[in-house]
Write an enzyme that holds these catalytic residues in place. Structure first.
Site, mmCIF file in Angstrom:
data_model
loop_
_atom_site.group_PDB
_atom_site.id
_atom_site.type_symbol
_atom_site.label_atom_id
_atom_site.label_comp_id
_atom_site.label_asym_id
_atom_site.label_seq_id
_atom_site.Cartn_x
_atom_site.Cartn_y
_atom_site.Cartn_z
ATOM 1 N N CYS A 22 0.852 -1.100 -0.015
ATOM 2 C CA CYS A 22 -0.132 0.005 -0.043
ATOM 3 C C CYS A 22 0.955 1.328 -0.063
ATOM 4 C CB CYS A 22 -0.960 0.056 1.259
ATOM 5 S SG CYS A 22 -2.094 -1.356 1.159
ATOM 6 N N CYS A 23 1.978 1.191 0.660
ATOM 7 C CA CYS A 23 2.879 2.324 0.722
ATOM 8 C C CYS A 23 3.671 2.532 -0.533
ATOM 9 C CB CYS A 23 3.726 2.501 1.855
ATOM 10 S SG CYS A 23 2.926 2.677 3.592
#
Length: 261
Positions: A104-105
């Site tokens: 996600c990052c």
């Protein structure tokens, strides 16, 4: 109160130059938050049916549930969209969170983790085979059972089959969810995978391939296409992959020996 799989909404319909005001059936999409051992774990966006199967299948896919004794308790609040699971998670929970945060990052490629998942799994050991006739019939059966897709055009579907018939069938807005619901249903009902076939409507990505391989399924059939990474994994894991199974055609991408011509 159970939520419906679709709602009827007003639309403006244009056909050539003709404009009309009508209603159309649109699939329902809901967020469901899963709490694992009292802590918020993940939010899944899905169709609002068979949430217990979805939660269990998702946890099986992530390696958190590996045997029936790992699952202690599960409760589903359909109205609030909350699922509480008590389970023996071990280190699998930490590995999931690491992959989730990294993906996600944007600090790494999620496929790196999928590849490592593949390397840690056992090669599929099954002598189950099918014929092209079986595949074409099961693909037709999948399409015929896809009532929600016929109504809305907005879902994917997946079926667990023997060579001759559909055993378990699920539809969901997410192709991953449809597969997880099958995983969860079979985990809860002690249905074996080693002599079964997965027939699927969507693209066979690496994530889908990993889910199916973790079940120990020997054959994965789709009406759509696979990705190159999925095929590479399938070859290594001994899983037969068939794509574009429509009408009287199909392509075998990996381990063709299970399809007897």
């Amino acid at each position: 109160m159970k939520k419906e799989n679709f709602v009827s909404l007003p639309i403006t319909k244009v056909v050539d130059s003709a404009i009309s005001q009508e209603e159309d059936k649109v699939v329902t999409e809901i967020p469901v938050t899963l709490f694992l051992n009292g802590d918020e774990f993940v939010t899944l966006v899905c169709s609002p049916q068979y949430l217990k199967e979805l939660a269990v299948g998702f946890l099986c896919s992530e390696g958190i549930l590996q045997q029936p004794s790992d699952l202690h308790d599960i409760s589903v609040d359909e109205e609030e969209g909350i699922i509480h699971v008590s389970a023996n998670a071990g280190q699998a929970e930490k590995r999931f969170l690491k992959r989730y945060i990294t993906s996600c990052c944007g600090r790494g490629r999620s496929s790196f983790y999928f590849v490592n998942d593949a390397k840690s799994m056992s090669v599929v050991d099954s002598t189950t085979f099918v014929t092209p006739r079986h595949i074409w019939q099961l693909s037709t059966d999948l399409e015929e059972q896809s009532t929600l897709f016929k109504e809305t055009g907005g879902v994917h579907n997946a079926a667990l089959c023997t060579a001759d018939q559909v055993v378990v069938f699920f539809e969901d807005i997410g192709r991953h969810n449809a597969v997880d619901k099958i995983f969860g249903h079979c985990f809860l009902n002690n249905i074996p995978f080693d002599d079964k076939i997965m027939v699927f409507s969507g693209r066979i990505s690496s994530e889908i391939l990993i889910k199916v391989a973790k079940m120990g399924l020997p054959i994965l059939v789709s009406r759509s296409a696979p990705t190159a990474l999925a095929v590479e994994m399938a070859v290594e894991l001994g899983l037969t992959v068939v794509g574009f199974a429509r009408g009287k055609r199909l392509n075998i991408y990996a381990n063709p020996w299970r399809v007897v011509i």
